[in-house]
Write a protein that holds these residues in place. Structure first.
Motif, PDB file in Angstrom:
ATOM      1  N   TYR A  97       0.714  -0.774   0.169  1.00  0.00           N
ATOM      2  CA  TYR A  97       0.000   0.186   0.269  1.00  0.00           C
ATOM      3  C   TYR A  97       0.901   1.900  -0.556  1.00  0.00           C
ATOM      4  O   TYR A  97       0.293   2.164   0.387  1.00  0.00           O
ATOM      5  CB  TYR A  97      -1.023  -0.345   1.618  1.00  0.00           C
ATOM      6  CG  TYR A  97      -2.320  -0.940   0.490  1.00  0.00           C
ATOM      7  CD1 TYR A  97      -3.060  -0.808   0.602  1.00  0.00           C
ATOM      8  CD2 TYR A  97      -1.561  -2.484   1.843  1.00  0.00           C
ATOM      9  CE1 TYR A  97      -4.043  -1.849   0.664  1.00  0.00           C
ATOM     10  CE2 TYR A  97      -2.521  -3.433   1.742  1.00  0.00           C
ATOM     11  CZ  TYR A  97      -3.761  -2.547   1.455  1.00  0.00           C
ATOM     12  OH  TYR A  97      -4.972  -3.645   1.139  1.00  0.00           O
ATOM     13  N   SER A  98       1.772   1.239  -0.829  1.00  0.00           N
ATOM     14  CA  SER A  98       3.172   1.645  -0.314  1.00  0.00           C
ATOM     15  C   SER A  98       2.908   2.909  -1.908  1.00  0.00           C
ATOM     16  O   SER A  98       3.413   3.526  -1.640  1.00  0.00           O
ATOM     17  CB  SER A  98       4.452   1.596  -0.459  1.00  0.00           C
ATOM     18  OG  SER A  98       5.180   0.691  -0.978  1.00  0.00           O
ATOM     19  N   GLY A  99       2.501   2.905  -2.645  1.00  0.00           N
ATOM     20  CA  GLY A  99       2.070   3.593  -3.660  1.00  0.00           C
ATOM     21  C   GLY A  99       3.844   3.173  -4.017  1.00  0.00           C
ATOM     22  O   GLY A  99       4.068   4.555  -5.457  1.00  0.00           O
ATOM     23  N   GLY A 100       4.454   2.042  -4.185  1.00  0.00           N
ATOM     24  CA  GLY A 100       5.993   2.231  -4.865  1.00  0.00           C
ATOM     25  C   GLY A 100       7.598   2.946  -4.235  1.00  0.00           C
ATOM     26  O   GLY A 100       8.225   2.846  -4.355  1.00  0.00           O
ATOM     27  N   GLU A 101       7.053   3.437  -3.000  1.00  0.00           N
ATOM     28  CA  GLU A 101       7.690   4.334  -2.418  1.00  0.00           C
ATOM     29  C   GLU A 101       7.778   2.877  -1.663  1.00  0.00           C
ATOM     30  O   GLU A 101       7.434   2.297  -0.840  1.00  0.00           O
ATOM     31  CB  GLU A 101       7.232   4.980  -0.981  1.00  0.00           C
ATOM     32  CG  GLU A 101       7.814   5.529  -0.284  1.00  0.00           C
ATOM     33  CD  GLU A 101       7.369   5.808   0.935  1.00  0.00           C
ATOM     34  OE1 GLU A 101       7.918   6.298   1.363  1.00  0.00           O
ATOM     35  OE2 GLU A 101       5.863   6.271   0.765  1.00  0.00           O
ATOM     36  N   SER A 102       9.654   2.939  -1.330  1.00  0.00           N
ATOM     37  CA  SER A 102      10.420   1.625  -0.618  1.00  0.00           C
ATOM     38  C   SER A 102      10.460   2.284   0.642  1.00  0.00           C
ATOM     39  O   SER A 102      10.508   3.730   0.886  1.00  0.00           O
ATOM     40  CB  SER A 102      12.171   1.521  -0.989  1.00  0.00           C
ATOM     41  OG  SER A 102      12.108   2.967  -1.122  1.00  0.00           O
ATOM     42  N   PHE A 103      10.527   1.873   1.961  1.00  0.00           N
ATOM     43  CA  PHE A 103      11.252   1.922   3.119  1.00  0.00           C
ATOM     44  C   PHE A 103      11.983   2.122   3.916  1.00  0.00           C
ATOM     45  O   PHE A 103      13.415   1.502   2.859  1.00  0.00           O
ATOM     46  CB  PHE A 103       9.628   0.725   4.164  1.00  0.00           C
ATOM     47  CG  PHE A 103       8.164   0.593   3.426  1.00  0.00           C
ATOM     48  CD1 PHE A 103       8.180   1.559   3.142  1.00  0.00           C
ATOM     49  CD2 PHE A 103       7.981  -0.598   3.843  1.00  0.00           C
ATOM     50  CE1 PHE A 103       6.305   1.545   3.331  1.00  0.00           C
ATOM     51  CE2 PHE A 103       6.755  -1.003   4.040  1.00  0.00           C
ATOM     52  CZ  PHE A 103       5.716   0.276   3.782  1.00  0.00           C
ATOM     53  N   PRO A 104      12.384   2.650   4.506  1.00  0.00           N
ATOM     54  CA  PRO A 104      13.025   2.875   4.696  1.00  0.00           C
ATOM     55  C   PRO A 104      13.690   1.849   5.541  1.00  0.00           C
ATOM     56  O   PRO A 104      13.518   0.447   5.917  1.00  0.00           O
ATOM     57  CB  PRO A 104      13.215   4.112   6.509  1.00  0.00           C
ATOM     58  CG  PRO A 104      12.541   4.885   6.169  1.00  0.00           C
ATOM     59  CD  PRO A 104      11.612   3.458   5.230  1.00  0.00           C
ATOM     60  N   ASP A 105      15.315   1.159   5.495  1.00  0.00           N
ATOM     61  CA  ASP A 105      16.190   0.487   6.110  1.00  0.00           C
ATOM     62  C   ASP A 105      15.286   0.130   7.516  1.00  0.00           C
ATOM     63  O   ASP A 105      15.163   1.133   8.739  1.00  0.00           O
ATOM     64  CB  ASP A 105      17.652   0.013   5.851  1.00  0.00           C
ATOM     65  CG  ASP A 105      17.735   0.251   4.392  1.00  0.00           C
ATOM     66  OD1 ASP A 105      16.795  -0.833   3.872  1.00  0.00           O
ATOM     67  OD2 ASP A 105      18.581   0.066   4.540  1.00  0.00           O
ATOM     68  N   MET A 106      15.125  -0.999   8.028  1.00  0.00           N
ATOM     69  CA  MET A 106      14.798  -1.279   9.154  1.00  0.00           C
ATOM     70  C   MET A 106      16.582  -1.553  10.101  1.00  0.00           C
ATOM     71  O   MET A 106      17.723  -2.034  10.183  1.00  0.00           O
ATOM     72  CB  MET A 106      14.631  -2.949   9.670  1.00  0.00           C
ATOM     73  CG  MET A 106      13.279  -3.217   9.137  1.00  0.00           C
ATOM     74  SD  MET A 106      12.813  -5.275   8.711  1.00  0.00           S
ATOM     75  CE  MET A 106      13.433  -5.626  10.601  1.00  0.00           C
ATOM     76  N   PRO A 107      16.180   0.050  11.772  1.00  0.00           N
ATOM     77  CA  PRO A 107      17.304   0.143  12.830  1.00  0.00           C
ATOM     78  C   PRO A 107      18.603  -1.293  12.788  1.00  0.00           C
ATOM     79  O   PRO A 107      17.515  -2.390  13.364  1.00  0.00           O
ATOM     80  CB  PRO A 107      17.288   1.177  13.152  1.00  0.00           C
ATOM     81  CG  PRO A 107      15.560   1.210  12.291  1.00  0.00           C
ATOM     82  CD  PRO A 107      14.761   0.364  11.973  1.00  0.00           C
ATOM     83  N   ALA A 108      19.043  -1.217  13.128  1.00  0.00           N
ATOM     84  CA  ALA A 108      20.185  -2.794  13.157  1.00  0.00           C
ATOM     85  C   ALA A 108      19.380  -2.388  14.819  1.00  0.00           C
ATOM     86  O   ALA A 108      18.977  -1.351  15.705  1.00  0.00           O
ATOM     87  CB  ALA A 108      21.824  -2.252  13.792  1.00  0.00           C
TER      88      ALA A 108
END
Length: 635
Positions: free
Chosen positions: A364-375
């Protein structure tokens, strides 16, 4: 990040145009603030069609609740970054009146309670914000987040337009709302909506009350979209004209949607609280909701085009004594952990729910990539803290405020302490003189639990189910002591006005009321714990007396890490780390370990003080894994 020096006017102008275009795209099409940039906007979140719009464009709220007061401030950024990386676009938070105004005329919006800093941080991270300022919030907090000093008024009627309550609300809102006004969307801030009270439909004692709260918000400058939130069968009595109704649920069924559509047939639907888990009470099991159940319900909500807020996305901890309690069908107090079986665990760990939801939201992000998951933060199993010093309860009494004399028992809230605001939390000791033995009856006037002593020797326990106790015969005048604990005021229900703690009525010995009390307030505040360092602690004896304080040291070399504190062999009490109240422990569970965030610790020596009521093992253990007890699926 690469920084270029723009050396001429043409290049500076070109760079400004590029940045403006990027900023416009960020907040118009991606549903996010542009790095906290403050710009005036004309149209905020609107509900004039079957879906929400933001600045005139379609917008779906993908929300998650994280409470600033349940997360150490040093970890705010970590938790919000993990929220953003899951695909959440909106942060929601309650505002606990009881913590922000602990006494009449005393306000605290600093350090851990710096709400403005929290909201600004959310904006900087590209999150919109929905604020839920109450004044009643429930949130499984003692008295639902209302300050206990309100109960000093014998005629008090909470959550109504009773003048004593509305005057107090107005005073609080006079301090709180001006902090929120400049952070609203139309003023360039991240706040897109504000909730009016909370779950009023299940209380509904005053038809004028919700209108009063709505006007109290708007008259102080709240101009964004207003919401109310209730379970489906109380939507009618919980709403107010001019505010969008939203629903709370854990399982989706047609009845919930039908009830919501009946009130706003042409408006957008929102699940304001989709419960991702549940809270835990002492003496029960740890409640969990299977990840597959959670995600299947969220998937269906999204398929229907609805907006959603995950309550909780990250629960955190109810440090100190702030946990609430249940009264129906019987009294049960809540544990300190507010893990809630949420997508992010109490210590900020990713769970299977997190990964499944991240995958779902990516569609449902419209093609937007999410930030990387923090350590993740490193966790440490420190060496046990060996208790080496002891101070009996009786030796600590000289450091309390008081004592106070009274012919009859006085409830906690009505004690002449804390600048006339009474006692909010902790323990209260009541002592009187008796000249005979016999049967002692509490008549349900002990709230909530009392250890009973004769000449400071333990003889028994009063709790709600056990209201009678045998007192041994003896000669002459003897001291009878009752150490009463407030285990938590209920956080919901229609009896909020009746949540006085301590001894709230007569205690009978052989059917004759006891009189002439000496009363000590043991609220266990940081200043009280700090004052104990001046006491004459003794080397831990072979058979120490109980109740008592036990002192040891935790050595944390290097950068302090998160850990989990365990007390096998101890019965019931409270733990203080460097003077800070970590929370209650109780052998009956379910919670068996208290989460101890690394920022609570110093590099090197840390003082550990345990107040134990009845039995101790004389060492405190530290592990690198949580232990919330045996789990049971929510039915």
């Amino acid at each position: 990040m690469v920084v270029l020096r723009i050396r001429n006017a043409h290049k500076r102008k070109y760079a400004f145009i590029c940045f403006s275009i990027v900023a416009f795209i960020m907040y118009r099409y991606l549903g996010m603030p542009a790095g906290g940039r403050r710009m005036s906007r004309k149209v905020g979140l609107s509900a004039n069609s079957s879906q929400f719009t933001l600045e005139g464009e379609p917008f779906r709220i993908l929300g998650g609740s994280i409470h600033y007061f349940r997360v150490h401030r040093a970890y705010w950024r970590d938790r919000l970054t993990k929220m953003k990386a899951c695909g959440i676009n909106t942060l929601t938070t309650y505002v606990p009146w009881s913590l922000h105004q602990p006494e009449r005329g005393v306000f605290n919006f600093h350090t851990q309670l710096d709400l403005e800093a929290y909201i600004n941080l959310a904006a900087d991270m590209g999150l919109w914000v929905i604020v839920r300022p109450g004044p009643y919030v429930s949130s499984e907090l003692d008295l639902g987040g209302l300050p206990s000093w309100l109960l000093r008024d014998v005629n008090m009627r909470l959550r109504t337009t009773y003048p004593g309550f509305t005057q107090a609300v107005n005073t609080f809102f006079d301090k709180l709302i001006p902090k929120l006004v400049p952070l609203q969307f139309k003023k360039g801030g991240p706040i897109i909506a504000v909730q009016v009270e909370n779950e009023y439909g299940s209380f509904a004692k005053d038809d004028s009350y919700m209108l009063f709260i709505k006007e109290a918000l708007q008259s102080r400058g709240i101009s964004e979209l207003l919401l109310t939130s209730d379970i489906h069968n109380t939507l009618k009595s919980g709403g107010v004209d001019g505010a969008v109704r939203t629903v709370k649920l854990q399982k989706l069924n047609q009845r919930d949607i039908r009830d919501l559509n009946a009130f706003q047939p042409n408006g957008p639907n929102m699940v304001m609280d989709f419960w991702t888990g549940w809270y835990d009470v002492w003496g029960d099991l740890h409640h969990v909701l299977p990840p597959e159940d959670t995600v299947s319900t969220v998937r269906e909500i999204l398929r229907r085009g609805m907006s959603i807020n995950l309550y909780m996305f990250h629960g955190g901890s109810s440090f100190g004594f702030i946990s609430g309690a249940l009264s129906d069908p019987s009294y049960k107090a809540l544990v300190p952990s507010y893990d809630y079986d949420a997508p992010l665990s109490e210590a900020g760990e990713y769970t299977p729910k997190y990964h499944l939801l991240r995958d779902l939201f990516s569609r449902y992000s419209g093609g937007e990539s999410f930030p990387d998951m923090p350590a993740l933060h490193y966790r440490e199993a420190y060496e046990p803290a060996i208790m080496y010093q002891h101070l009996s309860l009786w030796e600590a009494l000289s450091f309390t405020e008081g004592p106070f004399k009274s012919p009859t028992p006085v409830s906690m809230e009505n004690l002449p302490v804390n600048n006339g605001n009474g006692q909010s939390y902790g323990y209260t000791l009541y002592e009187t003189t008796i000249t005979s033995g016999g049967f002692l009856k509490s008549e349900d006037n002990v709230r909530d639990r009392a250890l009973v002593f004769l000449d400071r020797n333990y003889i028994g326990l009063f709790k709600r189910q056990h209201v009678e106790l045998a007192v041994p015969d003896g000669k002459g005048r003897r001291t009878l002591s009752l150490l009463v604990e407030n285990c938590g005021r209920v956080h919901q229900g229609r009896d909020l006005d009746k949540q006085h703690k301590g001894i709230v009525g007569d205690i009978l010995l052989n059917n004759i009321p006891l009189r002439d009390f000496t009363i000590y307030s043991l609220d266990m505040t940081p200043s009280f714990i700090d004052s104990l360092y001046q006491a004459q602690w003794k080397t831990l004896p072979q058979n120490p007396s109980f109740p008592g304080f036990f002192m040891g040291r935790l050595f944390a070399y290097g950068y302090p890490c998160d850990t989990f504190l365990k007390l096998p062999g101890w019965e019931k009490g409270v733990v203080f780390i460097n003077g800070l109240n970590l929370g209650r422990y109780w052998s009956i569970g379910p919670q068996q370990a208290l989460y101890l965030p690394g920022p609570f610790l110093n590099s090197g020596i840390n003082q550990v003080i345990v107040f134990e009521e009845q039995e101790g093992d004389y060492k405190v253990q530290f592990e690198d894994t949580p232990d919330l007890g045996m789990a049971a699926e929510i039915q």
